[in-house]
Design a protein around this motif. Structure first.
Motif, PDB file in Angstrom:
ATOM      1  N   LEU A  86       0.838  -1.189   0.000  1.00  0.00           N
ATOM      2  CA  LEU A  86       0.000   0.000   0.000  1.00  0.00           C
ATOM      3  C   LEU A  86       0.876   1.243   0.000  1.00  0.00           C
ATOM      4  O   LEU A  86       2.013   1.215   0.484  1.00  0.00           O
ATOM      5  CB  LEU A  86      -0.907   0.013   1.237  1.00  0.00           C
ATOM      6  CG  LEU A  86      -1.892  -1.141   1.398  1.00  0.00           C
ATOM      7  CD1 LEU A  86      -2.499  -1.100   2.798  1.00  0.00           C
ATOM      8  CD2 LEU A  86      -2.988  -1.079   0.350  1.00  0.00           C
ATOM      9  N   ASP A  87       0.325   2.326  -0.525  1.00  0.00           N
ATOM     10  CA  ASP A  87       1.016   3.603  -0.434  1.00  0.00           C
ATOM     11  C   ASP A  87       0.768   4.177   0.958  1.00  0.00           C
ATOM     12  O   ASP A  87      -0.382   4.310   1.398  1.00  0.00           O
ATOM     13  CB  ASP A  87       0.507   4.564  -1.506  1.00  0.00           C
ATOM     14  CG  ASP A  87       1.219   5.900  -1.452  1.00  0.00           C
ATOM     15  OD1 ASP A  87       2.390   5.965  -1.851  1.00  0.00           O
ATOM     16  OD2 ASP A  87       0.592   6.866  -0.970  1.00  0.00           O
ATOM     17  N   GLU A  88       1.834   4.503   1.658  1.00  0.00           N
ATOM     18  CA  GLU A  88       1.716   4.931   3.051  1.00  0.00           C
ATOM     19  C   GLU A  88       0.886   6.197   3.192  1.00  0.00           C
ATOM     20  O   GLU A  88      -0.074   6.245   3.988  1.00  0.00           O
ATOM     21  CB  GLU A  88       3.124   5.169   3.627  1.00  0.00           C
ATOM     22  CG  GLU A  88       3.108   5.680   5.060  1.00  0.00           C
ATOM     23  CD  GLU A  88       4.511   6.051   5.542  1.00  0.00           C
ATOM     24  OE1 GLU A  88       4.615   6.578   6.671  1.00  0.00           O
ATOM     25  OE2 GLU A  88       5.492   5.831   4.787  1.00  0.00           O
ATOM     26  N   LYS A  89       1.207   7.223   2.432  1.00  0.00           N
ATOM     27  CA  LYS A  89       0.554   8.513   2.622  1.00  0.00           C
ATOM     28  C   LYS A  89      -0.918   8.455   2.261  1.00  0.00           C
ATOM     29  O   LYS A  89      -1.782   8.913   3.027  1.00  0.00           O
ATOM     30  CB  LYS A  89       1.262   9.582   1.788  1.00  0.00           C
ATOM     31  CG  LYS A  89       0.723  10.990   2.038  1.00  0.00           C
ATOM     32  CD  LYS A  89       1.492  12.024   1.238  1.00  0.00           C
ATOM     33  CE  LYS A  89       1.035  13.447   1.601  1.00  0.00           C
ATOM     34  NZ  LYS A  89      -0.421  13.644   1.458  1.00  0.00           N
ATOM     35  N   SER A  90      -1.253   7.902   1.089  1.00  0.00           N
ATOM     36  CA  SER A  90      -2.648   7.889   0.663  1.00  0.00           C
ATOM     37  C   SER A  90      -3.510   7.026   1.582  1.00  0.00           C
ATOM     38  O   SER A  90      -4.662   7.372   1.871  1.00  0.00           O
ATOM     39  CB  SER A  90      -2.752   7.391  -0.786  1.00  0.00           C
ATOM     40  OG  SER A  90      -2.249   6.062  -0.886  1.00  0.00           O
ATOM     41  N   THR A  91      -2.950   5.919   2.057  1.00  0.00           N
ATOM     42  CA  THR A  91      -3.716   5.047   2.940  1.00  0.00           C
ATOM     43  C   THR A  91      -4.004   5.724   4.278  1.00  0.00           C
ATOM     44  O   THR A  91      -5.139   5.715   4.775  1.00  0.00           O
ATOM     45  CB  THR A  91      -2.954   3.735   3.183  1.00  0.00           C
ATOM     46  OG1 THR A  91      -2.721   3.081   1.934  1.00  0.00           O
ATOM     47  CG2 THR A  91      -3.767   2.808   4.083  1.00  0.00           C
ATOM     48  N   LEU A  92      -2.983   6.333   4.865  1.00  0.00           N
ATOM     49  CA  LEU A  92      -3.166   6.978   6.159  1.00  0.00           C
ATOM     50  C   LEU A  92      -4.016   8.236   6.051  1.00  0.00           C
ATOM     51  O   LEU A  92      -4.783   8.557   6.966  1.00  0.00           O
ATOM     52  CB  LEU A  92      -1.808   7.288   6.781  1.00  0.00           C
ATOM     53  CG  LEU A  92      -0.967   6.046   7.103  1.00  0.00           C
ATOM     54  CD1 LEU A  92       0.416   6.445   7.586  1.00  0.00           C
ATOM     55  CD2 LEU A  92      -1.655   5.184   8.151  1.00  0.00           C
ATOM     56  N   ASP A  93      -3.904   8.947   4.906  1.00  0.00           N
ATOM     57  CA  ASP A  93      -4.771  10.107   4.700  1.00  0.00           C
ATOM     58  C   ASP A  93      -6.229   9.674   4.598  1.00  0.00           C
ATOM     59  O   ASP A  93      -7.132  10.359   5.104  1.00  0.00           O
ATOM     60  CB  ASP A  93      -4.357  10.855   3.432  1.00  0.00           C
ATOM     61  CG  ASP A  93      -3.066  11.642   3.620  1.00  0.00           C
ATOM     62  OD1 ASP A  93      -2.650  11.812   4.789  1.00  0.00           O
ATOM     63  OD2 ASP A  93      -2.479  12.065   2.609  1.00  0.00           O
ATOM     64  N   ALA A  94      -6.468   8.551   3.941  1.00  0.00           N
ATOM     65  CA  ALA A  94      -7.839   8.038   3.828  1.00  0.00           C
ATOM     66  C   ALA A  94      -8.394   7.658   5.192  1.00  0.00           C
ATOM     67  O   ALA A  94      -9.568   7.897   5.491  1.00  0.00           O
ATOM     68  CB  ALA A  94      -7.871   6.842   2.880  1.00  0.00           C
ATOM     69  N   ILE A  95      -7.549   7.050   6.033  1.00  0.00           N
ATOM     70  CA  ILE A  95      -8.000   6.690   7.387  1.00  0.00           C
ATOM     71  C   ILE A  95      -8.347   7.943   8.179  1.00  0.00           C
ATOM     72  O   ILE A  95      -9.357   7.994   8.883  1.00  0.00           O
ATOM     73  CB  ILE A  95      -6.908   5.868   8.101  1.00  0.00           C
ATOM     74  CG1 ILE A  95      -6.718   4.518   7.401  1.00  0.00           C
ATOM     75  CG2 ILE A  95      -7.267   5.654   9.566  1.00  0.00           C
ATOM     76  CD1 ILE A  95      -5.558   3.704   7.940  1.00  0.00           C
ATOM     77  N   GLU A  96      -7.525   8.980   8.036  1.00  0.00           N
ATOM     78  CA  GLU A  96      -7.777  10.230   8.753  1.00  0.00           C
ATOM     79  C   GLU A  96      -9.059  10.898   8.294  1.00  0.00           C
ATOM     80  O   GLU A  96      -9.706  11.627   9.058  1.00  0.00           O
ATOM     81  CB  GLU A  96      -6.597  11.189   8.564  1.00  0.00           C
ATOM     82  CG  GLU A  96      -5.338  10.795   9.320  1.00  0.00           C
ATOM     83  CD  GLU A  96      -5.493  10.943  10.823  1.00  0.00           C
ATOM     84  OE1 GLU A  96      -6.305  11.785  11.252  1.00  0.00           O
ATOM     85  OE2 GLU A  96      -4.810  10.216  11.555  1.00  0.00           O
ATOM     86  N   SER A  97      -9.449  10.658   7.045  1.00  0.00           N
ATOM     87  CA  SER A  97     -10.631  11.332   6.498  1.00  0.00           C
ATOM     88  C   SER A  97     -11.937  10.707   6.974  1.00  0.00           C
ATOM     89  O   SER A  97     -13.004  11.308   6.802  1.00  0.00           O
ATOM     90  CB  SER A  97     -10.591  11.286   4.968  1.00  0.00           C
ATOM     91  OG  SER A  97     -10.763   9.947   4.488  1.00  0.00           O
ATOM     92  N   VAL A  98     -11.864   9.517   7.547  1.00  0.00           N
ATOM     93  CA  VAL A  98     -13.089   8.835   8.001  1.00  0.00           C
ATOM     94  C   VAL A  98     -13.400   9.275   9.423  1.00  0.00           C
ATOM     95  O   VAL A  98     -12.576   9.086  10.329  1.00  0.00           O
ATOM     96  CB  VAL A  98     -12.921   7.305   7.944  1.00  0.00           C
ATOM     97  CG1 VAL A  98     -14.165   6.609   8.476  1.00  0.00           C
ATOM     98  CG2 VAL A  98     -12.641   6.872   6.520  1.00  0.00           C
ATOM     99  N   PRO A  99     -14.571   9.875   9.646  1.00  0.00           N
ATOM    100  CA  PRO A  99     -14.907  10.322  11.017  1.00  0.00           C
ATOM    101  C   PRO A  99     -15.130   9.137  11.942  1.00  0.00           C
ATOM    102  O   PRO A  99     -15.702   8.124  11.558  1.00  0.00           O
ATOM    103  CB  PRO A  99     -16.199  11.127  10.817  1.00  0.00           C
ATOM    104  CG  PRO A  99     -16.801  10.575   9.567  1.00  0.00           C
ATOM    105  CD  PRO A  99     -15.648  10.168   8.688  1.00  0.00           C
ATOM    106  N   LYS A 100     -14.657   9.266  13.155  1.00  0.00           N
ATOM    107  CA  LYS A 100     -14.840   8.232  14.187  1.00  0.00           C
ATOM    108  C   LYS A 100     -14.961   8.943  15.517  1.00  0.00           C
ATOM    109  O   LYS A 100     -14.067   9.664  15.924  1.00  0.00           O
ATOM    110  CB  LYS A 100     -13.644   7.266  14.194  1.00  0.00           C
ATOM    111  CG  LYS A 100     -13.801   6.112  15.179  1.00  0.00           C
ATOM    112  CD  LYS A 100     -14.848   5.123  14.695  1.00  0.00           C
ATOM    113  CE  LYS A 100     -14.846   3.837  15.529  1.00  0.00           C
ATOM    114  NZ  LYS A 100     -15.343   4.048  16.891  1.00  0.00           N
ATOM    115  N   SER A 101     -16.099   8.741  16.173  1.00  0.00           N
ATOM    116  CA  SER A 101     -16.336   9.444  17.432  1.00  0.00           C
ATOM    117  C   SER A 101     -15.437   8.932  18.546  1.00  0.00           C
ATOM    118  O   SER A 101     -15.069   9.667  19.452  1.00  0.00           O
ATOM    119  CB  SER A 101     -17.801   9.301  17.844  1.00  0.00           C
ATOM    120  OG  SER A 101     -18.153   7.928  17.977  1.00  0.00           O
ATOM    121  N   ASP A 102     -15.073   7.647  18.484  1.00  0.00           N
ATOM    122  CA  ASP A 102     -14.231   7.074  19.528  1.00  0.00           C
ATOM    123  C   ASP A 102     -12.772   7.120  19.108  1.00  0.00           C
ATOM    124  O   ASP A 102     -12.434   7.351  17.944  1.00  0.00           O
ATOM    125  CB  ASP A 102     -14.652   5.626  19.815  1.00  0.00           C
ATOM    126  CG  ASP A 102     -16.095   5.545  20.305  1.00  0.00           C
ATOM    127  OD1 ASP A 102     -16.450   6.359  21.166  1.00  0.00           O
ATOM    128  OD2 ASP A 102     -16.838   4.684  19.806  1.00  0.00           O
TER     129      ASP A 102
END
Length: 399
Positions: A86-102
Motif C-alpha cells: 500500500l502507499d503509506e501517505k494515501s492510505t493513512l490520509d484516507a483513514i484520517e478522512s473517516v470520522p470516528k467518534s471514539d
C-alpha cells in the motif's frame, strides 16, 4: 389531616415497616450498583479488550500477510518488490478522512526477513510510538522509542531513527541488551541500530525486531510503501463494523477486515454480562416484592381494627386504601434513595475489583431505581386491598 394520619401510621408500625425498609434499601443498593455497572460496562469492556491489541487490519488484498508469523515464511532473498503493498501517505490520509467518534490508534507496518550475524530475523517496520499504544501489555526492559524517526531533524529531539526494540527471544538468541549495537543486512543494504529496549509480550512479538518505518523502507528499498495498517478502534462490535465499512468505502483497493476473534468475543461477553445483570435485577425485584408482601400481609391483619373504625366514622374505601398505599410509597421512595447512595459505593467497589477502575456514577439511575422500588412495593402491598372488605360492625363487636 391526610398527612398527619400518614405520619402516625409510619410511626405506629416502625417494627414491621423497618423490615420492609431494610429489604427495599438492600434491593435498591444492589440494583442501582448493577444498573451503574450495566450503563458503564461497555466502556470498561472496550478498555479491557483494547489491551488485546488491534481489532482492525487494512491490507492490499485478502492474501497479503497480516502478521509477522506469515512473513517469517518468506525467504530472506525475496525480491524487494513484494506484492500487496500500500502507499503509506494515501492510505493513512484516507483513514484520517473517516470520522470516528471514539479513539482510534493506527500503525502502519512493513515486514521483511533480514539477517543479523548471518542469521535470519523478522524485522517489523512501524511507528513505534503508535505500536506502543496498540500493545499496552508490552513489558519493556530499557527505554521505549517514542518518535517515528522523522523528528530527528529537530535540535531538541533525540535521534530515534537508529534505535530499535528487540523481542525477548531475539535478544536471547543474539545476546542483546539495552544499549547493544545491532546490524541488519537485507539484500546488501545495511542498517546500524542501537537496541533501546527489550520487549516481553509473551507472544509472537518476542521473535521480532521493531524498527522505525523509514528504516525498514530503506532496507527494503520501498520508500513510502507499507504492507498493512493495524488499528485499534474503541466502541462496541456494531460501531466497529460500521467504522470498518466506512473505511472500505474510502479504500476500495484495500482489504479492510475486523479481527473477528476480538470483536466477536467482545460482543459475546458483553451480551452475556448484560444478560446476567438483567437476570440479577429481576431476581432481586422479585425477592424484594416477596419481602414487602410478607410484611404488608402481617400489617393488614394488625390494622383491621383501624380500618373498621375509619369506615365507621365515614371514611371512604378509596381514601383509606390511598392512605395505606401512600405509606408504602413513602417507604419505597425513602428506601430507594438510601439504597441508591449505598449502590454508588457498591458499584465503585465492583469496578475496582473487576476492572481495576472506578465506575462512573450515572445519576439517571436514581429515578429509575426509586421508580422500580415504588413499583415493587406497590406490588407487594396488594394485601392492603383486602382492608377494603373489612366490615365496621364486625370490628366494633370485637369479632
Amino acid at each position: 389531616m391526610f398527612g398527619r394520619i400518614l405520619v402516625k401510621l409510619l410511626r405506629g408500625s416502625r417494627g414491621r415497616l423497618s423490615v420492609a425498609l431494610i429489604a427495599v434499601i438492600s434491593g435498591a443498593a444492589v440494583i442501582s450498583a448493577l444498573l451503574n455497572l450495566d450503563l458503564d460496562i461497555e466502556r470498561k469492556l472496550t478498555q479491557e479488550f483494547r489491551l488485546l491489541g488491534a481489532n482492525l487490519v487494512i491490507s492490499a488484498n485478502a492474501g497479503s500477510a497480516s502478521s509477522a508469523a506469515a512473513v517469517a515464511q518468506l525467504p530472506s532473498e525475496a525480491t524487494s518488490a513484494q506484492p500487496g503493498l500500500l502507499d503509506e501517505k494515501s492510505t493513512l490520509d484516507a483513514i484520517e478522512s473517516v470520522p470516528k467518534s471514539d479513539a482510534v490508534v493506527a500503525a502502519p507496518f512493513l515486514y521483511l526477513v533480514a539477517r543479523s550475524s548471518n542469521q535470519p530475523v523478522v524485522v517489523s517496520g512501524t511507528w513505534l510510538d503508535e505500536t506502543r499504544k496498540l500493545e499496552p501489555t508490552w513489558k519493556i526492559e530499557g527505554s521505549s522509542v517514542d518518535s517515528r524517526g522523522e523528528d530527528s531533524r529537530h535540535e531538541d529531539s533525540r535521534d530515534d531513527s537508529s534505535h530499535c526494540l528487540v523481542g525477548r527471544n531475539v535478544a536471547a538468541q543474539f545476546h542483546l541488551f539495552a544499549g547493544s549495537p545491532l546490524d541488519l543486512n537485507y539484500q546488501g543494504r545495511r542498517a546500524h541500530l542501537t537496541v533501546s529496549g527489550i520487549v516481553d509480550s509473551g507472544g509472537p512479538d518476542d521473535d521480532q525486531i521493531f524498527v522505525n518505518l523509514p528504516v525498514a523502507q530503506a532496507l527494503a528499498a520501498l520508500p513510502g510503501k507499507i504492507e498493512l495498517v493495524q488499528l485499534s478502534a474503541s466502541g462496541n462490535p456494531a460501531s466497529i463494523s460500521a467504522y470498518s465499512a466506512r473505511l472500505a468505502k474510502v479504500l476500495p483497493n484495500a482489504d479492510v477486515r475486523p479481527i473477528r476473534q476480538v470483536t466477536e468475543a467482545e460482543g459475546a461477553l458483553l451480551n452475556r454480562t448484560r444478560l446476567l445483570i438483567v437476570s440479577m435485577v429481576l431476581l432481586i425485584l422479585v425477592l424484594t416484592a416477596l419481602c414487602v408482601l410478607a410484611t404488608m400481609s402481617a400489617l393488614a391483619m394488625e390494622r383491621r381494627e383501624d380500618v373498621g373504625l375509619m369506615k365507621a366514622l365515614g371514611g371512604s374505601i378509596s381514601r383509606i386504601v390511598a392512605l395505606f398505599l401512600s405509606e408504602v410509597a413513602v417507604l419505597a421512595a425513602a428506601g430507594g434513595l438510601i439504597g441508591c447512595l449505598a449502590g454508588l459505593a457498591l458499584s465503585s467497589w465492583m469496578g475496582q475489583r473487576v476492572f481495576s477502575a472506578s465506575i462512573t456514577p450515572r445519576w439517571e439511575v436514581f429515578p429509575l431505581t426509586i421508580g422500580l422500588m415504588i413499583l415493587v412495593a406497590m406490588t407487594g402491598a396488594l394485601p392492603l386491598r383486602l382492608l377494603g372488605k373489612v366490615k365496621p360492625a364486625v370490628i366494633l363487636r370485637g369479632e
